[in-house]
Design a protein around this motif. Structure first.
Motif, mmCIF file in Angstrom:
data_model
loop_
_atom_site.group_PDB
_atom_site.id
_atom_site.type_symbol
_atom_site.label_atom_id
_atom_site.label_comp_id
_atom_site.label_asym_id
_atom_site.label_seq_id
_atom_site.Cartn_x
_atom_site.Cartn_y
_atom_site.Cartn_z
ATOM 1 N N GLU A 88 0.800 -1.226 -0.386
ATOM 2 C CA GLU A 88 0.193 -0.129 -0.174
ATOM 3 C C GLU A 88 1.048 1.205 0.123
ATOM 4 N N TYR A 89 1.835 1.083 0.898
ATOM 5 C CA TYR A 89 3.274 2.209 1.364
ATOM 6 C C TYR A 89 3.922 2.908 -0.289
ATOM 7 N N VAL A 90 3.642 1.148 -1.753
ATOM 8 C CA VAL A 90 4.866 1.850 -2.428
ATOM 9 C C VAL A 90 3.841 2.480 -3.762
ATOM 10 N N ARG A 91 1.945 1.800 -3.327
ATOM 11 C CA ARG A 91 1.222 2.528 -4.618
ATOM 12 C C ARG A 91 1.189 1.056 -5.915
ATOM 13 N N LEU A 92 0.898 -0.073 -5.514
ATOM 14 C CA LEU A 92 0.790 -0.862 -5.921
ATOM 15 C C LEU A 92 -0.416 -0.965 -7.000
ATOM 16 N N GLU A 93 0.054 -1.133 -7.994
ATOM 17 C CA GLU A 93 -1.682 -1.271 -9.102
ATOM 18 C C GLU A 93 -0.919 -2.966 -9.938
ATOM 19 N N ALA A 94 -1.984 -2.948 -10.549
ATOM 20 C CA ALA A 94 -1.928 -4.116 -10.594
ATOM 21 C C ALA A 94 -1.469 -4.000 -12.108
ATOM 22 N N GLY A 95 -0.733 -4.945 -12.835
ATOM 23 C CA GLY A 95 0.694 -4.632 -14.629
ATOM 24 C C GLY A 95 1.187 -3.954 -14.297
ATOM 25 N N GLU A 96 1.442 -3.363 -12.658
ATOM 26 C CA GLU A 96 3.258 -2.788 -12.943
ATOM 27 C C GLU A 96 4.282 -3.751 -12.724
ATOM 28 N N ARG A 97 5.313 -3.662 -13.609
ATOM 29 C CA ARG A 97 6.380 -3.958 -13.120
ATOM 30 C C ARG A 97 7.291 -4.467 -12.534
ATOM 31 N N VAL A 98 7.600 -4.831 -11.366
ATOM 32 C CA VAL A 98 7.969 -4.999 -10.386
ATOM 33 C C VAL A 98 9.621 -5.385 -10.107
ATOM 34 N N LEU A 99 10.222 -4.496 -9.985
ATOM 35 C CA LEU A 99 11.935 -5.750 -9.698
ATOM 36 C C LEU A 99 11.976 -5.626 -8.127
ATOM 37 N N LEU A 100 12.235 -6.977 -7.003
ATOM 38 C CA LEU A 100 12.509 -7.404 -6.188
ATOM 39 C C LEU A 100 14.303 -7.742 -6.937
ATOM 40 N N LEU A 101 15.276 -5.847 -6.327
ATOM 41 C CA LEU A 101 16.163 -6.298 -5.911
ATOM 42 C C LEU A 101 17.712 -6.486 -4.424
ATOM 43 N N MET A 102 17.193 -8.113 -4.330
ATOM 44 C CA MET A 102 17.938 -8.435 -3.544
ATOM 45 C C MET A 102 18.907 -9.488 -3.935
ATOM 46 N N GLU A 103 19.972 -8.947 -2.502
ATOM 47 C CA GLU A 103 21.187 -9.249 -2.536
ATOM 48 C C GLU A 103 21.266 -11.263 -2.022
ATOM 49 N N HIS A 104 21.906 -11.865 -2.329
ATOM 50 C CA HIS A 104 21.709 -13.068 -2.422
ATOM 51 C C HIS A 104 21.215 -13.368 -1.088
ATOM 52 N N THR A 105 22.662 -12.569 -0.192
ATOM 53 C CA THR A 105 21.911 -13.538 1.684
ATOM 54 C C THR A 105 20.307 -13.272 2.039
ATOM 55 N N VAL A 106 19.753 -13.047 1.040
ATOM 56 C CA VAL A 106 18.280 -12.803 1.986
ATOM 57 C C VAL A 106 18.043 -13.516 2.200
ATOM 58 N N ASP A 107 16.668 -13.425 3.314
ATOM 59 C CA ASP A 107 16.353 -14.578 3.867
ATOM 60 C C ASP A 107 15.161 -15.345 2.324
ATOM 61 N N PRO A 108 15.130 -16.167 1.860
ATOM 62 C CA PRO A 108 14.636 -16.916 1.184
ATOM 63 C C PRO A 108 12.362 -16.409 1.327
ATOM 64 N N VAL A 109 12.850 -17.050 3.239
ATOM 65 C CA VAL A 109 11.008 -16.608 3.179
ATOM 66 C C VAL A 109 10.432 -15.072 3.079
ATOM 67 N N VAL A 110 11.355 -13.971 2.758
ATOM 68 C CA VAL A 110 11.220 -13.001 3.516
ATOM 69 C C VAL A 110 10.960 -12.484 1.373
ATOM 70 N N VAL A 111 11.650 -12.537 0.383
ATOM 71 C CA VAL A 111 11.509 -12.742 -0.449
ATOM 72 C C VAL A 111 10.297 -13.351 -1.404
ATOM 73 N N GLN A 112 9.617 -14.636 -0.602
ATOM 74 C CA GLN A 112 8.656 -15.089 -1.040
ATOM 75 C C GLN A 112 7.397 -14.331 -0.536
ATOM 76 N N ALA A 113 7.394 -13.733 0.720
ATOM 77 C CA ALA A 113 6.208 -12.793 0.600
ATOM 78 C C ALA A 113 6.121 -11.893 0.702
ATOM 79 N N ILE A 114 7.170 -11.041 -0.426
ATOM 80 C CA ILE A 114 7.144 -9.720 -1.212
ATOM 81 C C ILE A 114 6.563 -9.723 -2.199
ATOM 82 N N ALA A 115 6.603 -10.994 -2.890
ATOM 83 C CA ALA A 115 6.978 -11.588 -3.856
ATOM 84 C C ALA A 115 5.101 -12.472 -4.530
#
Length: 383
Positions: A36-63
């Protein structure tokens, strides 16, 4: 020896504890607030730029949350960024190209954009992406705690803070360890609400950011980017917004090596989010906790401050329990943000649950999920 009870925070994502797979359920209130903070809209192109060491659970939750909202999600796993320009020749062409094509970027880096020229703030502002930075906060702990505070409560705190601080002539910050700094010539980030193209914001949302032209006095380091918690008293003396002296044994020498040309005071931030954790949190989580203070000194370039680009020696100094006076009026009392008790703030908090719960600044208590903003009014952007 300076003693800090929160000095056990990890030094990179690789040292942060991994979350259990089922904990993704408990991360969703914070991730919902992020979307909601980033004002995400349907169809927008989203890049998750994540360092190799970030917890996969965090990446999965956002994605997963963004995919559920019908966004077009891409996950790019990248090597960790180096601090302070230590690796100025690093090849970042792929990261830069991907960022330029995205409508929304969620950056899960440890050192963040301030240390990297191709992703520095001037580059972000030149693009149409909305850039949300989880700077040291791409962790389950950050999403579970500070991420749960409803955005409307944070913006009530920020608006109230800016009314008082933006008009201030001087702000004085002191600490039990001996810091006594006076800031003047203040410019505050107005932070007008939900994100717009070219915006860079941190998440969890957390504080009131400012840039001084005058800094006078003494800073006694309790915990900083370069040294962590120093063994001996590390003292920096400021005159005219420049660091004139650095004293304090081995830590002082480490700080000098990091920026051989010297330092100036680049910016400061007062934490406003009562749900950000302190115990076990990284430096850039703790800075956002209500009643905390941190300031960033940056390396001189050619012997002078250059604010249009990275100083390549940015060093942030964290204070968990400061006392702050604004034009002589008490604003933070030994880590207690006094405006948490004001009726106008409690009235906003009451829209989401009991104000005594929403605004409790206990640094280890997690906000119950039913008070985290589900079904709350949409955040309004000022024109």
């Amino acid at each position: 020896m300076t003693i800090n009870p929160y000095a056990g925070s990890p030094f990179s994502y690789v040292a942060a504890p991994a979350a259990a797979p089922y904990s993704i359920v408990e991360l969703m209130p914070g991730v919902r607030n992020l979307c909601e903070y980033v004002r995400l809209e349907a169809g927008e192109r989203v890049l998750l730029l994540m360092e190799h060491t970030v917890d996969p659970v965090v990446v999965q939750a956002i994605a997963a949350a963004m995919a559920f909202r019908d966004a077009d999600v891409r996950i790019l796993s990248v090597p960790p960024f180096s601090p302070g320009g230590w690796d100025k020749g690093a090849w970042l062409d792929i990261e830069t190209a991907a960022f330029r094509e995205a409508d929304v970027v969620i950056s899960g880096t440890w050192w963040g954009e301030v240390h990297t020229a191709p992703l520095f703030f001037d580059q972000i502002k030149a693009r149409s992406s909305r850039f949300l930075s989880l700077h040291m906060t791409a962790t389950a702990g950050a999403l579970l705690t500070g991420g749960r505070l409803p955005a409307e409560v944070f913006y009530a705190l920020l608006s109230r803070t800016l009314r008082q601080l933006s008009a201030a002539r001087t702000i004085r910050v002191t600490s039990a360890q001996g810091t006594d700094l006076t800031f003047s010539g203040l410019a505050f980030d107005p932070d007008p609400g939900a994100m717009r193209p070219g915006d860079w914001r941190p998440f969890p949302y957390g504080g009131a950011n400012f840039w001084p032209t005058g800094t006078e006095g003494v800073l006694v380091v309790e915990d900083c980017t370069v040294t962590g918690v120093p063994e001996d008293t590390l003292r920096l003396t400021f005159e005219g917004n420049l660091v004139r002296e650095i004293d304090g044994g081995t830590a002082a020498e480490q700080l000098r090596r990091y920026a051989p040309e010297g330092y100036y005071m680049r910016h400061g931030l007062f934490g406003l989010n009562p749900k950000v954790r302190v115990a076990g949190g990284t430096q850039f989580e703790r800075e956002k906790h209500a009643g905390s203070f941190y300031c960033g000194i940056d390396g001189l370039t050619g012997g002078v401050p250059v604010t249009t680009g990275p100083g390549f020696a940015h060093c942030d100094c964290q204070f968990d329990r400061p006392t702050v006076h604004v034009d002589g009026e008490l604003f933070i009392d030994r880590g207690r943000l006094l405006i948490l008790d004001e009726p106008e703030i409690r009235e906003v908090a009451a829209r989401f649950g009991p104000p005594d719960v929403i605004l409790d600044d206990n640094p280890v208590m997690i906000l119950p999920r039913r008070y985290t903003g589900a079904g709350a009014p949409e955040l309004v952007v000022e024109s």
